[in-house]
Design a protein around this motif. Structure first.
Motif, PDB file in Angstrom:
ATOM      1  N   GLU A  51      50.546 -78.098 -22.373  1.00 45.28           N
ATOM      2  CA  GLU A  51      51.469 -77.179 -21.687  1.00 45.28           C
ATOM      3  C   GLU A  51      50.714 -77.475 -20.424  1.00 45.28           C
ATOM      4  OE1 GLU A  51      53.065 -75.151 -22.682  1.00 45.28           O
ATOM      5  OE2 GLU A  51      52.578 -75.292 -24.570  1.00 45.28           O
ATOM      6  N   GLY A  52      49.696 -77.874 -19.943  1.00 42.27           N
ATOM      7  CA  GLY A  52      49.962 -78.063 -18.217  1.00 42.27           C
ATOM      8  C   GLY A  52      50.326 -79.618 -18.182  1.00 42.27           C
ATOM      9  N   LYS A  53      50.232 -80.245 -19.721  1.00 43.58           N
ATOM     10  CA  LYS A  53      50.713 -81.784 -18.857  1.00 43.58           C
ATOM     11  C   LYS A  53      52.628 -81.714 -18.766  1.00 43.58           C
ATOM     12  CE  LYS A  53      48.282 -84.684 -21.638  1.00 43.58           C
ATOM     13  NZ  LYS A  53      47.268 -85.540 -23.013  1.00 43.58           N
ATOM     14  N   LYS A  54      53.112 -80.682 -19.659  1.00 42.26           N
ATOM     15  CA  LYS A  54      54.300 -80.214 -19.032  1.00 42.26           C
ATOM     16  C   LYS A  54      54.792 -80.058 -17.280  1.00 42.26           C
ATOM     17  CE  LYS A  54      55.375 -78.016 -23.465  1.00 42.26           C
ATOM     18  NZ  LYS A  54      55.666 -76.558 -24.169  1.00 42.26           N
ATOM     19  N   TYR A  55      54.070 -79.580 -16.970  1.00 41.65           N
ATOM     20  CA  TYR A  55      53.347 -79.533 -15.312  1.00 41.65           C
ATOM     21  C   TYR A  55      53.201 -79.953 -14.716  1.00 41.65           C
ATOM     22  CZ  TYR A  55      55.017 -74.811 -17.340  1.00 41.65           C
ATOM     23  OH  TYR A  55      55.761 -73.344 -18.476  1.00 41.65           O
ATOM     24  N   TYR A  56      52.451 -80.758 -14.754  1.00 45.61           N
ATOM     25  CA  TYR A  56      51.070 -81.827 -14.108  1.00 45.61           C
ATOM     26  C   TYR A  56      51.301 -83.084 -14.599  1.00 45.61           C
ATOM     27  CZ  TYR A  56      49.454 -77.357 -12.742  1.00 45.61           C
ATOM     28  OH  TYR A  56      49.560 -75.872 -11.519  1.00 45.61           O
ATOM     29  N   GLY A  57      52.030 -83.129 -15.512  1.00 41.24           N
ATOM     30  CA  GLY A  57      52.173 -84.355 -15.927  1.00 41.24           C
ATOM     31  C   GLY A  57      51.073 -85.329 -16.810  1.00 41.24           C
ATOM     32  N   ASN A  58      51.403 -86.268 -17.260  1.00 38.71           N
ATOM     33  CA  ASN A  58      50.793 -87.006 -19.134  1.00 38.71           C
ATOM     34  C   ASN A  58      48.861 -86.873 -18.645  1.00 38.71           C
ATOM     35  OD1 ASN A  58      51.809 -86.121 -21.234  1.00 38.71           O
ATOM     36  ND2 ASN A  58      53.364 -88.631 -20.057  1.00 38.71           N
ATOM     37  N   ASP A  59      48.642 -87.076 -17.502  1.00 36.83           N
ATOM     38  CA  ASP A  59      47.340 -87.233 -17.008  1.00 36.83           C
ATOM     39  C   ASP A  59      46.146 -85.699 -16.647  1.00 36.83           C
ATOM     40  OD1 ASP A  59      47.556 -89.865 -16.425  1.00 36.83           O
ATOM     41  OD2 ASP A  59      47.679 -90.099 -13.925  1.00 36.83           O
ATOM     42  N   PHE A  60      46.935 -85.053 -16.928  1.00 35.06           N
ATOM     43  CA  PHE A  60      46.447 -83.355 -17.158  1.00 35.06           C
ATOM     44  C   PHE A  60      45.589 -83.708 -18.282  1.00 35.06           C
ATOM     45  CE2 PHE A  60      46.032 -79.514 -18.178  1.00 35.06           C
ATOM     46  CZ  PHE A  60      45.450 -78.419 -16.610  1.00 35.06           C
ATOM     47  N   LYS A  61      44.309 -83.324 -17.271  1.00 32.72           N
ATOM     48  CA  LYS A  61      43.002 -82.630 -19.155  1.00 32.72           C
ATOM     49  C   LYS A  61      42.390 -81.697 -17.743  1.00 32.72           C
ATOM     50  CE  LYS A  61      42.850 -87.034 -21.267  1.00 32.72           C
ATOM     51  NZ  LYS A  61      43.224 -86.590 -21.806  1.00 32.72           N
ATOM     52  N   VAL A  62      41.134 -81.166 -19.130  1.00 34.23           N
ATOM     53  CA  VAL A  62      41.099 -79.633 -18.567  1.00 34.23           C
ATOM     54  C   VAL A  62      39.338 -80.898 -18.354  1.00 34.23           C
ATOM     55  CG1 VAL A  62      38.919 -78.156 -19.277  1.00 34.23           C
ATOM     56  CG2 VAL A  62      41.543 -78.442 -20.704  1.00 34.23           C
ATOM     57  N   GLY A  63      38.738 -81.763 -18.641  1.00 35.42           N
ATOM     58  CA  GLY A  63      37.981 -82.708 -17.948  1.00 35.42           C
ATOM     59  C   GLY A  63      35.991 -81.476 -18.343  1.00 35.42           C
ATOM     60  N   ASP A  64      35.247 -81.747 -17.233  1.00 37.04           N
ATOM     61  CA  ASP A  64      34.395 -81.580 -18.110  1.00 37.04           C
ATOM     62  C   ASP A  64      34.012 -79.947 -17.885  1.00 37.04           C
ATOM     63  OD1 ASP A  64      31.546 -81.926 -18.661  1.00 37.04           O
ATOM     64  OD2 ASP A  64      30.991 -82.225 -16.142  1.00 37.04           O
ATOM     65  N   ILE A  65      34.548 -79.107 -18.766  1.00 34.34           N
ATOM     66  CA  ILE A  65      35.025 -77.384 -18.686  1.00 34.34           C
ATOM     67  C   ILE A  65      34.228 -76.857 -20.117  1.00 34.34           C
ATOM     68  CG2 ILE A  65      35.101 -75.721 -17.913  1.00 34.34           C
ATOM     69  CD1 ILE A  65      37.487 -76.733 -15.983  1.00 34.34           C
ATOM     70  N   PRO A  66      32.125 -77.468 -20.510  1.00 32.42           N
ATOM     71  CA  PRO A  66      32.395 -76.650 -21.646  1.00 32.42           C
ATOM     72  C   PRO A  66      32.883 -75.379 -22.235  1.00 32.42           C
ATOM     73  CG  PRO A  66      30.362 -78.121 -21.041  1.00 32.42           C
ATOM     74  CD  PRO A  66      31.820 -77.850 -19.442  1.00 32.42           C
ATOM     75  N   VAL A  67      33.339 -74.977 -23.262  1.00 30.23           N
ATOM     76  CA  VAL A  67      33.996 -73.851 -23.425  1.00 30.23           C
ATOM     77  C   VAL A  67      32.378 -73.300 -24.760  1.00 30.23           C
ATOM     78  CG1 VAL A  67      35.661 -71.982 -24.849  1.00 30.23           C
ATOM     79  CG2 VAL A  67      36.115 -74.210 -22.965  1.00 30.23           C
ATOM     80  N   ASN A  68      32.471 -72.137 -25.327  1.00 32.28           N
ATOM     81  CA  ASN A  68      31.228 -72.036 -25.682  1.00 32.28           C
ATOM     82  C   ASN A  68      31.315 -70.776 -25.869  1.00 32.28           C
ATOM     83  OD1 ASN A  68      29.567 -74.846 -26.585  1.00 32.28           O
ATOM     84  ND2 ASN A  68      30.114 -74.861 -23.917  1.00 32.28           N
ATOM     85  N   PHE A  69      30.241 -70.361 -27.307  1.00 30.46           N
ATOM     86  CA  PHE A  69      29.849 -68.887 -27.231  1.00 30.46           C
ATOM     87  C   PHE A  69      28.636 -68.598 -26.142  1.00 30.46           C
ATOM     88  CE2 PHE A  69      32.129 -69.463 -31.299  1.00 30.46           C
ATOM     89  CZ  PHE A  69      32.861 -68.745 -31.882  1.00 30.46           C
ATOM     90  N   GLY A  70      28.552 -67.638 -26.024  1.00 25.58           N
ATOM     91  CA  GLY A  70      27.468 -67.410 -25.409  1.00 25.58           C
ATOM     92  C   GLY A  70      27.625 -66.144 -24.592  1.00 25.58           C
ATOM     93  N   ASP A  71      26.579 -65.111 -23.840  1.00 22.24           N
ATOM     94  CA  ASP A  71      26.065 -63.891 -23.204  1.00 22.24           C
ATOM     95  C   ASP A  71      27.219 -64.146 -21.782  1.00 22.24           C
ATOM     96  OD1 ASP A  71      25.447 -61.496 -22.113  1.00 22.24           O
ATOM     97  OD2 ASP A  71      23.745 -61.347 -22.066  1.00 22.24           O
TER      98      ASP A  71
END
Ligand SMILES: [Zn+2]
Length: 176
Positions: A51-71
Motif C-alpha cells: 500500500e505504501g508503494k502506491k503513495y511513496y514509490g517502489n522504494d518504500f519499505k518498513v525497514g528496521d522495525i521488528p514486530v513481535n508478541f510482547g508485553d
C-alpha cells in the motif's frame, strides 16, 4: 450494574493502542527486545509495504522495525510502537489479542502500529456523523474502527494513513 457490564463489554470488544505514557523513561534506559520480526506478522507487513508503494514509490519499505508478541506495558493497550532513545523502534502486540482476531483486525492493528513507528503519525480521534452514530476518519484513532467499517471505507482509511487526506473517506461516507 447493567451500565458497568456494558462498559466492560465495550472494553473487551475494542482494540486500543497506546504510546507508552512514560515514554521518556523508556527512551532513556530501554533497549529493543527483538532484532527481527516474528514471521507471523510478515504478510501484514508486506501488505503495508504494498500500500505504501502506491503513495511513496517502489522504494518504500518498513525497514528496521521488528514486530513481535510482547508485553505492551499497559493492560488497556493491545499493541504499542516503542521508540527508544538510541533511535531504534519496535512494535509489540499482545498475543491473546492477536490469537482471537480475524485477518481484517490484524491488518488494522499492524497498519496502525506502523502508522506510529514507520509513518510517525500520532493518534487522531476525529469522527464524522452518520445516520446512526459516527464513523472514525482515521486508522490512527486510539481505538481501532470495527472490521466492517474498515472494509467498507478502506480506500478512505488508506488514503488518510499514507497521505493524511481525510477527503476520500469523508466523500465515501457522504455517498453512502
Ligand atoms: Zn496507537
Amino acid at each position: 450494574m447493567k451500565k458497568l457490564l456494558v462498559l466492560m463489554a465495550i472494553a473487551v470488544i475494542f482494540a486500543s493502542c497506546g504510546m507508552p505514557i512514560k515514554k521518556h523513561a523508556q527512551e532513556s534506559t530501554g533497549t529493543r527486545l527483538f532484532a527481527t520480526t516474528d514471521s507471523v506478522f510478515s504478510e501484514y507487513i508486506s501488505k503495508f509495504e504494498q500500500e505504501g508503494k502506491k503513495y511513496y514509490g517502489n522504494d518504500f519499505k518498513v525497514g528496521d522495525i521488528p514486530v513481535n508478541f510482547g508485553d505492551t506495558g499497559n493492560p488497556d493497550f493491545d499493541g504499542v510502537c516503542i521508540m527508544y532513545s538510541n533511535g531504534t523502534r519496535e512494535v509489540l502486540i499482545k498475543k491473546e489479542w492477536w490469537d482471537n482476531r480475524g485477518v481484517t483486525s490484524k491488518e488494522m492493528m499492524i497498519f496502525h502500529e506502523l502508522g506510529h513507528c514507520r509513518l510517525d503519525k500520532d493518534h487522531d480521534d476525529e469522527t464524522v456523523p452518520v445516520e446512526h452514530g459516527t464513523v472514525k476518519v482515521s486508522l490512527m484513532n486510539s481505538v481501532l474502527p470495527s472490521a466492517t467499517t474498515y472494509i467498507q471505507y478502506k480506500a478512505g482509511y488508506l488514503a488518510e494513513l499514507f497521505q493524511s487526506t481525510k477527503e476520500v473517506l469523508k466523500n465515501l461516507v457522504a455517498s453512502k
